[in-house]
Design an enzyme around this catalytic site. Sequence first.
Site, mmCIF file in Angstrom:
data_model
loop_
_atom_site.group_PDB
_atom_site.id
_atom_site.type_symbol
_atom_site.label_atom_id
_atom_site.label_comp_id
_atom_site.label_asym_id
_atom_site.label_seq_id
_atom_site.Cartn_x
_atom_site.Cartn_y
_atom_site.Cartn_z
ATOM 1 N N ASP A 57 0.824 -1.213 0.000
ATOM 2 C CA ASP A 57 0.000 0.000 0.000
ATOM 3 C C ASP A 57 0.856 1.259 0.000
ATOM 4 O O ASP A 57 0.518 2.257 -0.633
ATOM 5 C CB ASP A 57 -0.928 0.029 1.216
ATOM 6 C CG ASP A 57 -2.017 -1.018 1.094
ATOM 7 O OD1 ASP A 57 -2.184 -1.563 -0.015
ATOM 8 O OD2 ASP A 57 -2.684 -1.293 2.110
ATOM 9 N N SER A 102 -13.586 -20.823 -33.828
ATOM 10 C CA SER A 102 -14.157 -21.673 -32.789
ATOM 11 C C SER A 102 -13.698 -23.107 -33.005
ATOM 12 O O SER A 102 -12.923 -23.384 -33.922
ATOM 13 C CB SER A 102 -15.671 -21.551 -32.784
ATOM 14 O OG SER A 102 -16.148 -21.773 -34.082
ATOM 15 N N GLU A 133 -5.696 -29.676 -22.526
ATOM 16 C CA GLU A 133 -5.804 -28.625 -21.511
ATOM 17 C C GLU A 133 -7.262 -28.352 -21.179
ATOM 18 O O GLU A 133 -8.153 -28.745 -21.930
ATOM 19 C CB GLU A 133 -5.108 -27.356 -22.010
ATOM 20 C CG GLU A 133 -5.613 -26.882 -23.366
ATOM 21 C CD GLU A 133 -4.697 -25.828 -24.007
ATOM 22 O OE1 GLU A 133 -3.470 -26.019 -23.997
ATOM 23 O OE2 GLU A 133 -5.231 -24.828 -24.508
ATOM 24 N N LYS A 135 -10.871 -26.784 -20.947
ATOM 25 C CA LYS A 135 -11.666 -25.859 -21.748
ATOM 26 C C LYS A 135 -12.402 -24.967 -20.747
ATOM 27 O O LYS A 135 -13.362 -25.376 -20.106
ATOM 28 C CB LYS A 135 -12.659 -26.620 -22.626
ATOM 29 C CG LYS A 135 -13.484 -25.708 -23.529
ATOM 30 C CD LYS A 135 -14.324 -26.541 -24.483
ATOM 31 C CE LYS A 135 -15.130 -25.698 -25.451
ATOM 32 N NZ LYS A 135 -15.782 -24.531 -24.907
ATOM 33 N N ASP A 137 -14.695 -22.335 -19.028
ATOM 34 C CA ASP A 137 -16.055 -21.889 -19.328
ATOM 35 C C ASP A 137 -16.192 -20.420 -18.928
ATOM 36 O O ASP A 137 -16.795 -20.080 -17.923
ATOM 37 C CB ASP A 137 -17.058 -22.752 -18.562
ATOM 38 C CG ASP A 137 -18.469 -22.529 -19.055
ATOM 39 O OD1 ASP A 137 -18.647 -21.815 -20.065
ATOM 40 O OD2 ASP A 137 -19.393 -23.074 -18.430
ATOM 41 N N GLU A 196 -9.033 -16.644 -21.728
ATOM 42 C CA GLU A 196 -10.395 -16.744 -21.225
ATOM 43 C C GLU A 196 -10.465 -16.014 -19.894
ATOM 44 O O GLU A 196 -9.646 -16.250 -19.005
ATOM 45 C CB GLU A 196 -10.722 -18.228 -21.036
ATOM 46 C CG GLU A 196 -12.177 -18.531 -21.008
ATOM 47 C CD GLU A 196 -12.766 -18.807 -22.403
ATOM 48 O OE1 GLU A 196 -12.062 -18.600 -23.425
ATOM 49 O OE2 GLU A 196 -13.936 -19.216 -22.446
ATOM 50 N N TYR A 248 -4.236 -19.168 -23.665
ATOM 51 C CA TYR A 248 -4.053 -20.488 -24.267
ATOM 52 C C TYR A 248 -3.724 -20.482 -25.752
ATOM 53 O O TYR A 248 -3.626 -21.542 -26.348
ATOM 54 C CB TYR A 248 -5.275 -21.374 -24.014
ATOM 55 C CG TYR A 248 -6.604 -20.731 -24.340
ATOM 56 C CD1 TYR A 248 -6.981 -20.523 -25.655
ATOM 57 C CD2 TYR A 248 -7.472 -20.341 -23.329
ATOM 58 C CE1 TYR A 248 -8.190 -19.936 -25.962
ATOM 59 C CE2 TYR A 248 -8.689 -19.748 -23.620
ATOM 60 C CZ TYR A 248 -9.045 -19.546 -24.943
ATOM 61 O OH TYR A 248 -10.237 -18.964 -25.245
ATOM 62 N N CYS A 432 -50.128 -24.506 6.090
ATOM 63 C CA CYS A 432 -49.111 -25.523 5.814
ATOM 64 C C CYS A 432 -49.732 -26.743 5.128
ATOM 65 O O CYS A 432 -50.733 -27.284 5.605
ATOM 66 C CB CYS A 432 -48.451 -25.945 7.127
ATOM 67 S SG CYS A 432 -47.341 -27.346 6.947
ATOM 68 N N CYS A 435 -49.600 -29.776 7.929
ATOM 69 C CA CYS A 435 -50.359 -29.798 9.181
ATOM 70 C C CYS A 435 -51.492 -28.777 9.231
ATOM 71 O O CYS A 435 -52.277 -28.766 10.170
ATOM 72 C CB CYS A 435 -49.424 -29.587 10.366
ATOM 73 S SG CYS A 435 -48.801 -27.901 10.489
ATOM 74 N N CYS A 454 -46.172 -30.191 13.600
ATOM 75 C CA CYS A 454 -46.262 -30.431 12.165
ATOM 76 C C CYS A 454 -45.529 -31.723 11.831
ATOM 77 O O CYS A 454 -44.379 -31.907 12.223
ATOM 78 C CB CYS A 454 -45.646 -29.247 11.416
ATOM 79 S SG CYS A 454 -45.536 -29.508 9.639
#
Length: 697
Positions: A57, A102, A133, A135, A137, A196, A248, A432, A435, A454
Amino acid sequence: MSDNHYLHAGPYDFAPTAEVGEDSARNEVDLLVEAIRHHDRQYYVLDAPSISDGGYDRLFARLRELERAFPELRRDDSPTGRVAGGLLESLPEVQHLAPMLSLDSSGDNDRVLEFDDRARRALGLDELIYVAEPKFDGISIEIVFEDGVYARAATRGDGYAGEQVTEQVRTIKSLPLSLTPTVTATLPAVLAVRGEILMPLEGFHAMNRGRVERDEEPFANPRNATAGAIRQLDAAAAASRPLDVFFYEVLAVEGAPLPATHWETMEWLRDLGLKVERQVERCAGIEEAIAYHDSLEAQRDDLPYEIDGVVIKVDDRQQQLELGFRSRNPRWAFAHKFAPREEVTRIEDIALQVGRTGIIAPVALLAPVEVGGVTISRASLHNYDQVRAKDIRPGDSVRVHRAGDVIPYVVERVDDRPESARPAPFEMPTTCPVCGSNVERDGAYFVCTGGILCGAQVNGAIEHWASRSALDIEGLGGKTVRQLTEAGLVTDSVADLYRLTKEQLLPLDLFGDLKADKLVEAIAASRETSLARLVYAFGIRHVGEHVAVVLANEFGDMRTLMAADEERLIAVHEVGPRVAHNVREFFGQERNRVVVEQLLELGMNPQVERSETPAIFAGDKFVVTGSLERFSRKSIGELLADLGARVTSSVSSKTDYVVVGENPGSKATKAEGLGVPVLTEDEFIALLAERGHTLEN
Ligand code: IVH
């Protein structure tokens, strides 16, 4: 490089800014940028911090100060640019330096074998070397460095042009703003790399918890959260999201030779300071690549971020060039997908499930569908507000998600039937379904007020009563409890337990002579307990172990606690309006008061164990991470509990302190991000001493 004293942990001796001339300021700015880049890399890329937070800092503040005094000295790759952030009108479009293609993909092993076959035949080889390796997401990104300095970033877009997100991406701490010159290679004049951007799961869950607390809609998955962050027009907003980036591929390079293989290219990128996944494998033949896929899929739930398959790439660049492309996919790479974790199916009905604590949760009954290798026919809808926000109704088509450790849940509605073809919006019942007791709303939840009366709650309530942290009655687990309630020996009150006799138990399937004796004995023994355990055992909503201790210490005996009104309860340190309301509500019910009186008559004898130690950390939340020298996990937990603190496992904005030992990992990083004080073991011991608590020996 070594004569840069800012590379060391300090202390530093800064000259007053007003006395610094421009030349020495320029020199100092360079040293500071170099040092901060070094410390960032150690911390964010290599996970091996080389400076204390305070020292970091101070360097950062000094750089800011000099840049303010000499604005012309502000460098393009200055780390201060990560946090400044600028508001954009819209995202401008940029042309990629090379098309972002792609991949051909499939989850099918046969398709992978075909890919290998075609590639080998085209090259006339018996076996190919591959690199396998993860993939990732996340969000695919092109990042360009000019003369080693971060110049711009663009999303994939249509593959040829994307949106410019330079400032948003600049905020990602693991991205170097300039490349590290290496001994073995020259810095390229231009380097366009593909990677990614993703949000690690821990940060994602923490962020979503924060959003829920602030009544904001949580993100459906890390990918959406990442996309949202990257496309923020306000870069400062992106800075607050816990993003990471892995590289990658090299898209284009000028002024430096590319290594001959993909494997070496990844090493080269790593040397340049870019983050490259380490869990990759060089494979002799496709079988090894498939084995890598299978082993990674088995570890999928243990990885710190989401991946949806494995990318298999021909290692040799010359071979890649020979294989070339087919339409928009390279013939040298294939995405071997994992079983999908999301599928679309239809909601047949919305059922209501009443839990042990009386929470009534809407549950989607689905047309059965296979998700990630398992057939599911139910999925969580979370709560009423979510059902309404997503506007889910029976008959709708929805996207459901199932990951290893989480209960399948409904992500969103994908139905586009006209409104007239849909039933009325979903409503919660007022009584409910089990009950018939009244249903009360408690924040996001709807709760049955029937309590132990209940049927849905009685078994759970007794199991909780007998659990280790409550009255710790050995031999009274789920199966036994069910037998007792089914046989009508325990009906609507835990007090029934204390009237059980051996003769009543013997005819039951689960009981022999010995077990019957033991259970009767264990139940009798549980009458000598602490008031805190007893209070906790009632299972009052929001009264956990810690609050139970607080209440026990404050009120000292059962009847005083039972008589306390809401105002009196709220006056207790650490008791908020919600706890006060629930405690009052519980003891306000005649039936519950009768049960308590019965228990006391049956010899329940709760004592207050006043702790000797003053609660110097009353109400504070601690997280302990990494291995400590003087304490085991258990011993520091017990010490902190004695001192009134609570130890939790994950860091949030509500955490008061994080104590770090050796190899602290990501929790310390996160604490810093949130501005939570991080203490070393020594600092923790010093803090104890400061508050008057000295450790023995
Ligand atoms: S290589 C020409 N490697 O998967 C080959 N892609 O369609 C370029 N992805 O959008 C891609 N992890 O964003 C490659 N290790 C990896 C990857 C990866 C994730 C994404 C990429 C692309 C999609 C495939």
